[in-house]
Design an enzyme around this catalytic site. Structure first.
Site, PDB file in Angstrom:
ATOM      1  N   ARG A 211       0.851  -1.194   0.000  1.00 22.54           N
ATOM      2  CA  ARG A 211       0.000   0.000   0.000  1.00 22.54           C
ATOM      3  C   ARG A 211       0.885   1.242   0.000  1.00 22.54           C
ATOM      4  O   ARG A 211       1.761   1.397   0.858  1.00 22.54           O
ATOM      5  CB  ARG A 211      -0.917  -0.008   1.224  1.00 22.54           C
ATOM      6  CG  ARG A 211      -1.796   1.223   1.373  1.00 22.54           C
ATOM      7  CD  ARG A 211      -2.905   0.997   2.377  1.00 22.54           C
ATOM      8  NE  ARG A 211      -3.837  -0.036   1.919  1.00 22.54           N
ATOM      9  CZ  ARG A 211      -4.970  -0.350   2.537  1.00 22.54           C
ATOM     10  NH1 ARG A 211      -5.324   0.288   3.633  1.00 22.54           N
ATOM     11  NH2 ARG A 211      -5.758  -1.288   2.058  1.00 22.54           N
TER      12      ARG A 211
ATOM     13  N   LYS B 129      -7.222 -14.283   5.903  1.00 23.61           N
ATOM     14  CA  LYS B 129      -7.743 -14.346   4.538  1.00 23.61           C
ATOM     15  C   LYS B 129      -7.193 -15.565   3.803  1.00 23.61           C
ATOM     16  O   LYS B 129      -7.934 -16.285   3.126  1.00 23.61           O
ATOM     17  CB  LYS B 129      -7.391 -13.067   3.767  1.00 23.61           C
ATOM     18  CG  LYS B 129      -7.974 -13.008   2.364  1.00 23.61           C
ATOM     19  CD  LYS B 129      -7.479 -11.798   1.583  1.00 23.61           C
ATOM     20  CE  LYS B 129      -7.944 -10.509   2.192  1.00 23.61           C
ATOM     21  NZ  LYS B 129      -7.658  -9.351   1.296  1.00 23.61           N
TER      22      LYS B 129
ATOM     23  N   LYS C 128       2.002  -7.934   4.746  1.00 23.85           N
ATOM     24  CA  LYS C 128       1.560  -6.709   4.090  1.00 23.85           C
ATOM     25  C   LYS C 128       2.718  -5.722   4.138  1.00 23.85           C
ATOM     26  O   LYS C 128       3.632  -5.847   4.962  1.00 23.85           O
ATOM     27  CB  LYS C 128       0.352  -6.107   4.814  1.00 23.85           C
ATOM     28  CG  LYS C 128      -0.514  -5.229   3.938  1.00 23.85           C
ATOM     29  CD  LYS C 128      -1.389  -6.035   2.993  1.00 23.85           C
ATOM     30  CE  LYS C 128      -2.350  -5.140   2.235  1.00 23.85           C
ATOM     31  NZ  LYS C 128      -3.279  -5.915   1.401  1.00 23.85           N
TER      32      LYS C 128
ATOM     33  N   ASP D  12      -1.861  -3.031  -4.196  1.00 21.70           N
ATOM     34  CA  ASP D  12      -2.813  -2.581  -3.189  1.00 21.70           C
ATOM     35  C   ASP D  12      -3.150  -1.127  -3.502  1.00 21.70           C
ATOM     36  O   ASP D  12      -2.827  -0.629  -4.591  1.00 21.70           O
ATOM     37  CB  ASP D  12      -2.222  -2.735  -1.780  1.00 21.70           C
ATOM     38  CG  ASP D  12      -3.298  -2.739  -0.695  1.00 21.70           C
ATOM     39  OD1 ASP D  12      -3.596  -1.652  -0.170  1.00 21.70           O
ATOM     40  OD2 ASP D  12      -3.837  -3.816  -0.390  1.00 21.70           O
TER      41      ASP D  12
ATOM     42  N   SER E 202      -5.685  -7.753 -10.340  1.00 18.94           N
ATOM     43  CA  SER E 202      -6.500  -8.644  -9.513  1.00 18.94           C
ATOM     44  C   SER E 202      -7.846  -8.032  -9.121  1.00 18.94           C
ATOM     45  O   SER E 202      -8.654  -8.691  -8.471  1.00 18.94           O
ATOM     46  CB  SER E 202      -5.734  -9.030  -8.241  1.00 18.94           C
ATOM     47  OG  SER E 202      -5.462  -7.881  -7.456  1.00 18.94           O
TER      48      SER E 202
ATOM     49  N   ALA F 137     -13.412   1.451  -0.036  1.00 18.97           N
ATOM     50  CA  ALA F 137     -12.284   2.383   0.024  1.00 18.97           C
ATOM     51  C   ALA F 137     -11.342   1.924   1.135  1.00 18.97           C
ATOM     52  O   ALA F 137     -11.066   0.734   1.260  1.00 18.97           O
ATOM     53  CB  ALA F 137     -12.805   3.801   0.255  1.00 18.97           C
TER      54      ALA F 137
ATOM     55  N   ALA G 228     -15.247  -4.446  -0.235  1.00 24.15           N
ATOM     56  CA  ALA G 228     -13.873  -4.875  -0.502  1.00 24.15           C
ATOM     57  C   ALA G 228     -12.853  -4.292   0.456  1.00 24.15           C
ATOM     58  O   ALA G 228     -11.720  -4.764   0.500  1.00 24.15           O
ATOM     59  CB  ALA G 228     -13.486  -4.482  -1.934  1.00 24.15           C
ATOM     60  N   ALA G 229     -13.213  -3.266   1.218  1.00 27.37           N
ATOM     61  CA  ALA G 229     -12.251  -2.617   2.104  1.00 27.37           C
ATOM     62  C   ALA G 229     -11.746  -3.589   3.159  1.00 27.37           C
ATOM     63  O   ALA G 229     -12.493  -4.442   3.653  1.00 27.37           O
ATOM     64  CB  ALA G 229     -12.886  -1.406   2.776  1.00 27.37           C
ATOM     65  N   ASN G 230     -10.475  -3.456   3.512  1.00 23.71           N
ATOM     66  CA  ASN G 230      -9.905  -4.219   4.615  1.00 23.71           C
ATOM     67  C   ASN G 230     -10.181  -3.518   5.935  1.00 23.71           C
ATOM     68  O   ASN G 230     -10.358  -2.304   5.981  1.00 23.71           O
ATOM     69  CB  ASN G 230      -8.388  -4.366   4.435  1.00 23.71           C
ATOM     70  CG  ASN G 230      -8.015  -5.296   3.311  1.00 23.71           C
ATOM     71  OD1 ASN G 230      -8.391  -6.463   3.306  1.00 23.71           O
ATOM     72  ND2 ASN G 230      -7.279  -4.780   2.327  1.00 23.71           N
TER      73      ASN G 230
END
Length: 364
Positions: free
Chosen positions: A62, A86, A98, A133, A164, A255, A276-278
């Site tokens: 990110r 996940k 990450k 990301d 993706s 977002a 879809a946000a983490n």
């Protein structure tokens, strides 16, 4: 300059830095957190490896203008832990990791910086594999691929599986359909109103799927260019300054995370939350507030697992058809999670965690 903090049994300084943080669940200690800096390119990056029980840690990089280093560290720790769960729930043989690059990608991103970052990733020897990301894309990953073997999600011309976002969106769509079945007795979203918050790579693809299924879509984004693209390509979509407080059937946060707070949940008028946000929950107590209001929430790390499934398949040479079939199984996974939650009288997040932790425990 590289500084590495490794897991240890005890520490004199609890609830600060990486070890024993008060804002993390018990048992969530990370295996390794590495800080990278390259003054020549302006690179400041953090790679967090949470757990490698199932395989090498995989997670996107990110690129974001964090307010400070502490905010970046908190984000990468939360995101990497989420990747462990996940991977476990998605059934792939990967661990959780990450990375974050601190800075504004619009002004600070350069080929030299990306190559410098990739060289640092290479020094981890494959314990961490990066992907795209927020703030990074397949073109950036192609550049990283010049300096590291441990990158997935590159363009097909560079030997990767490409963007993706479509598979991530497909997974969210499958999760949404499963939630619709649990709430209304049918997986169809035809005639349902869906508010999509965040119309970037994944949100855009999700809108396409929703419209094809007959849903009516309201969209918002802080990025005017992203909204302009939606308005141009999907004129039937309603553009709004906000969707979280609109009367909707489904609220889809796509977002950044932490939009679900005690305050925001009190104004949400949707029956289903799936996006879809983490790290959608600002804290664990928020899910209880969601459940108390009778709202069905699909755990974020389950719904947004499609992109992970794609890049895991890229490493193994899995065909696009096989990847799509596996992503579509997110529907069955969410059905199972919601069934367990209802039968056992627990929250969906807890039901999902139990399934993920069972796979991790079996592997250990």
């Amino acid at each position: 300059m590289t500084l590495t903090l490794e897991r240890r049994a005890t520490t004199a300084h609890r609830n600060v830095g990486v070890f024993g943080r008060a804002d993390f669940p018990a048992g969530s200690a990370h295996e390794q957190v590495t800080f990278f800096q390259d003054r020549a390119t302006g690179l400041e990056a953090i790679v967090a490896i949470h757990d490698t029980t199932l395989g090498p840690a995989l997670g996107g990089t990110r690129f974001y203008p964090y307010a400070d280093e502490a905010a970046a560290l908190k984000d990468v720790l939360r995101l990497s832990r989420g990747m462990t769960y996940k991977s476990a729930i998605a059934g792939v043989d990967l661990g959780g990791g990450k990375a974050v690059i601190i800075g504004d990608p619009a002004t600070g991103k350069s080929e030299a910086l990306l190559e410098s970052y990739a060289r640092f990733v290479q020094t981890l020897g494959g314990r961490y594999i990066t992907a795209g990301d927020v703030g990074t894309n397949s073109d950036d990953l192609d550049i990283m691929g010049r300096a590291t073997d441990y990158v997935v999600g590159r363009n097909t011309a560079a030997g990767g599986s490409g963007d993706s976002a479509p598979m991530t969106a497909l997974g969210v769509f499958q999760g949404m359909k499963a939630a619709a079945q649990a709430k209304w007795g049918s997986p169809s979203l035809a005639g349902r109103s869906v508010g999509v918050e965040g119309t970037g790579k994944v949100g855009y693809q999700l809108i396409k799927l929703l419209l094809a299924d007959g849903a009516s879509v309201i969209a918002t984004d802080v990025n005017s260019d992203a909204l302009d693209r939606v308005a141009r390509d999907f004129p039937e979509v309603t553009i709004a300054p906000s969707v979280i407080d609109r009367v909707l059937d489904v609220y889809a946060p796509c977002a950044l995370g932490a939009t679900l707070t005690g305050e925001s949940v009190s104004v949400i008028a949707a029956d289903v939350i799936c996006g879809a946000a983490n790290n959608q929950l600002a804290d664990t107590a928020v899910e209880r507030a969601i459940g108390d209001r009778g709202i069905v929430w699909v755990p974020d790390y389950v719904a947004n697992g499609g992109g992970l499934i794609q890049v895991a398949g890229e490493r193994l040479g899995t065909s696009a058809e096989e990847v799509r079939a596996q992503v579509e199984k997110i529907f069955a996974t969410v059905v199972r999670i919601l069934d367990v939650a209802q039968r056992e009288g627990v929250l969906a997040g807890a039901a999902a965690d139990v399934l993920a932790e069972a796979r991790l425990a079996a592997a250990r």
